[in-house]
Scaffold this motif. Structure first.
Motif, PDB file in Angstrom:
ATOM      1  N   LEU A  25       0.813  -1.225   0.000  1.00  0.00           N
ATOM      2  CA  LEU A  25       0.000   0.000   0.000  1.00  0.00           C
ATOM      3  C   LEU A  25       0.845   1.272   0.000  1.00  0.00           C
ATOM      4  N   GLY A  26       2.153   1.110   0.216  1.00  0.00           N
ATOM      5  CA  GLY A  26       3.036   2.273   0.213  1.00  0.00           C
ATOM      6  C   GLY A  26       2.914   3.134   1.465  1.00  0.00           C
ATOM      7  N   ILE A  27       2.647   2.473   2.596  1.00  0.00           N
ATOM      8  CA  ILE A  27       2.573   3.211   3.861  1.00  0.00           C
ATOM      9  C   ILE A  27       3.476   2.543   4.888  1.00  0.00           C
ATOM     10  N   ASN A  28       3.701   3.233   5.989  1.00  0.00           N
ATOM     11  CA  ASN A  28       4.557   2.744   7.054  1.00  0.00           C
ATOM     12  C   ASN A  28       3.899   1.565   7.763  1.00  0.00           C
ATOM     13  N   ALA A  29       4.680   0.561   8.138  1.00  0.00           N
ATOM     14  CA  ALA A  29       4.150  -0.616   8.827  1.00  0.00           C
ATOM     15  C   ALA A  29       3.502  -0.233  10.160  1.00  0.00           C
ATOM     16  N   ARG A  30       4.008   0.806  10.819  1.00  0.00           N
ATOM     17  CA  ARG A  30       3.393   1.258  12.070  1.00  0.00           C
ATOM     18  C   ARG A  30       1.963   1.721  11.838  1.00  0.00           C
ATOM     19  N   MET A  31       1.676   2.272  10.654  1.00  0.00           N
ATOM     20  CA  MET A  31       0.329   2.734  10.363  1.00  0.00           C
ATOM     21  C   MET A  31      -0.629   1.545  10.294  1.00  0.00           C
ATOM     22  N   ILE A  32      -0.162   0.416   9.797  1.00  0.00           N
ATOM     23  CA  ILE A  32      -0.998  -0.780   9.753  1.00  0.00           C
ATOM     24  C   ILE A  32      -1.369  -1.191  11.178  1.00  0.00           C
ATOM     25  N   THR A  33      -0.395  -1.156  12.066  1.00  0.00           N
ATOM     26  CA  THR A  33      -0.654  -1.469  13.477  1.00  0.00           C
ATOM     27  C   THR A  33      -1.662  -0.500  14.058  1.00  0.00           C
ATOM     28  N   ARG A  34      -1.513   0.774  13.734  1.00  0.00           N
ATOM     29  CA  ARG A  34      -2.431   1.797  14.241  1.00  0.00           C
ATOM     30  C   ARG A  34      -3.842   1.580  13.685  1.00  0.00           C
ATOM     31  N   TYR A  35      -3.956   1.217  12.429  1.00  0.00           N
ATOM     32  CA  TYR A  35      -5.261   0.891  11.846  1.00  0.00           C
ATOM     33  C   TYR A  35      -5.897  -0.265  12.615  1.00  0.00           C
ATOM     34  N   GLU A  36      -5.148  -1.347  12.748  1.00  0.00           N
ATOM     35  CA  GLU A  36      -5.698  -2.560  13.337  1.00  0.00           C
ATOM     36  C   GLU A  36      -6.052  -2.396  14.813  1.00  0.00           C
ATOM     37  N   ASN A  37      -5.359  -1.497  15.494  1.00  0.00           N
ATOM     38  CA  ASN A  37      -5.644  -1.253  16.914  1.00  0.00           C
ATOM     39  C   ASN A  37      -6.681  -0.147  17.119  1.00  0.00           C
ATOM     40  N   GLY A  38      -7.208   0.392  16.023  1.00  0.00           N
ATOM     41  CA  GLY A  38      -8.238   1.421  16.132  1.00  0.00           C
ATOM     42  C   GLY A  38      -7.717   2.780  16.532  1.00  0.00           C
ATOM     43  N   ILE A  39      -6.424   2.999  16.413  1.00  0.00           N
ATOM     44  CA  ILE A  39      -5.823   4.275  16.792  1.00  0.00           C
ATOM     45  C   ILE A  39      -5.948   5.285  15.659  1.00  0.00           C
TER      46      ILE A  39
END
Length: 142
Positions: A25-39
C-alpha cells in the motif's frame, strides 16, 4: 465491526503480514498497526478506495457511518474538523459504553449528533462569510 477489525481480518484472510501490506500500500508498517488497533483511520476517501481495491472488497464494507462522518469533516474542514468530529464520536461512545440503548437507538443518536454538527458548521460558515462580505464591500479590515 470497526474499520481496524475489518482491516485485520482481511489481512489475515489473505495470509499477509503487516509489513507486506504496508509495502504493497506504500505506507509505514506502524500505520498498519495503528489501523488494526483502532488508533488511526485513513484520512481520505482515496485511501479507503486503495485499501478496498487491494483487498478486493467494496469500499462501503470498510466504512462505518462514524468513519464516513470523520472523513467528510476532514475533507470539508481539514485537520481541525476531523479532530472535532472524532472527539464528538469518542465522547458519545463513552456515554454508550455501559448503557442499555439498542444498536439501532445508538445509531439514531449518533446520526442526530452528526446532523447537529453539520448544521452548526454551516451556520458558522454563513456568519463568517457575512463578515468577509462586509470587509470586501467596505474595503477595510475587521
Amino acid at each position: 465491526m470497526t474499520f481496524g477489525e475489518k482491516f485485520k481480518a482481511l489481512r489475515e484472510e489473505k495470509g499477509l503480514t503487516q509489513k507486506e501490506v504496508a509495502g504493497d500500500l506504500g505506507i509505514n508498517a506502524r500505520m498498519i498497526t495503528r489501523y488494526e488497533n483502532g488508533i488511526s483511520h485513513p484520512r481520505t476517501r482515496e485511501a479507503y478506495h486503495k485499501i478496498a481495491d487491494y483487498f478486493g472488497v467494496d469500499v462501503n464494507y470498510l466504512l462505518t457511518e462514524n468513519d464516513s462522518f470523520v472523513m467528510r469533516a476532514s475533507e470539508q474542514y481539514g485537520a481541525r474538523g476531523m479532530k472535532q468530529a472524532q472527539e464528538l464520536i469518542d465522547g458519545m461512545s463513552g456515554l454508550f459504553a455501559g448503557g442499555t440503548l439498542s444498536e439501532q437507538d445508538k445509531d439514531a443518536v449518533m446520526k442526530a449528533l452528526q446532523d447537529i454538527y453539520w448544521e452548526s458548521k454551516a451556520r458558522n460558515a454563513k456568519k463568517y462569510s457575512v463578515k468577509v462580505d462586509k470587509v470586501d464591500k467596505e474595503g477595510s479590515e475587521l
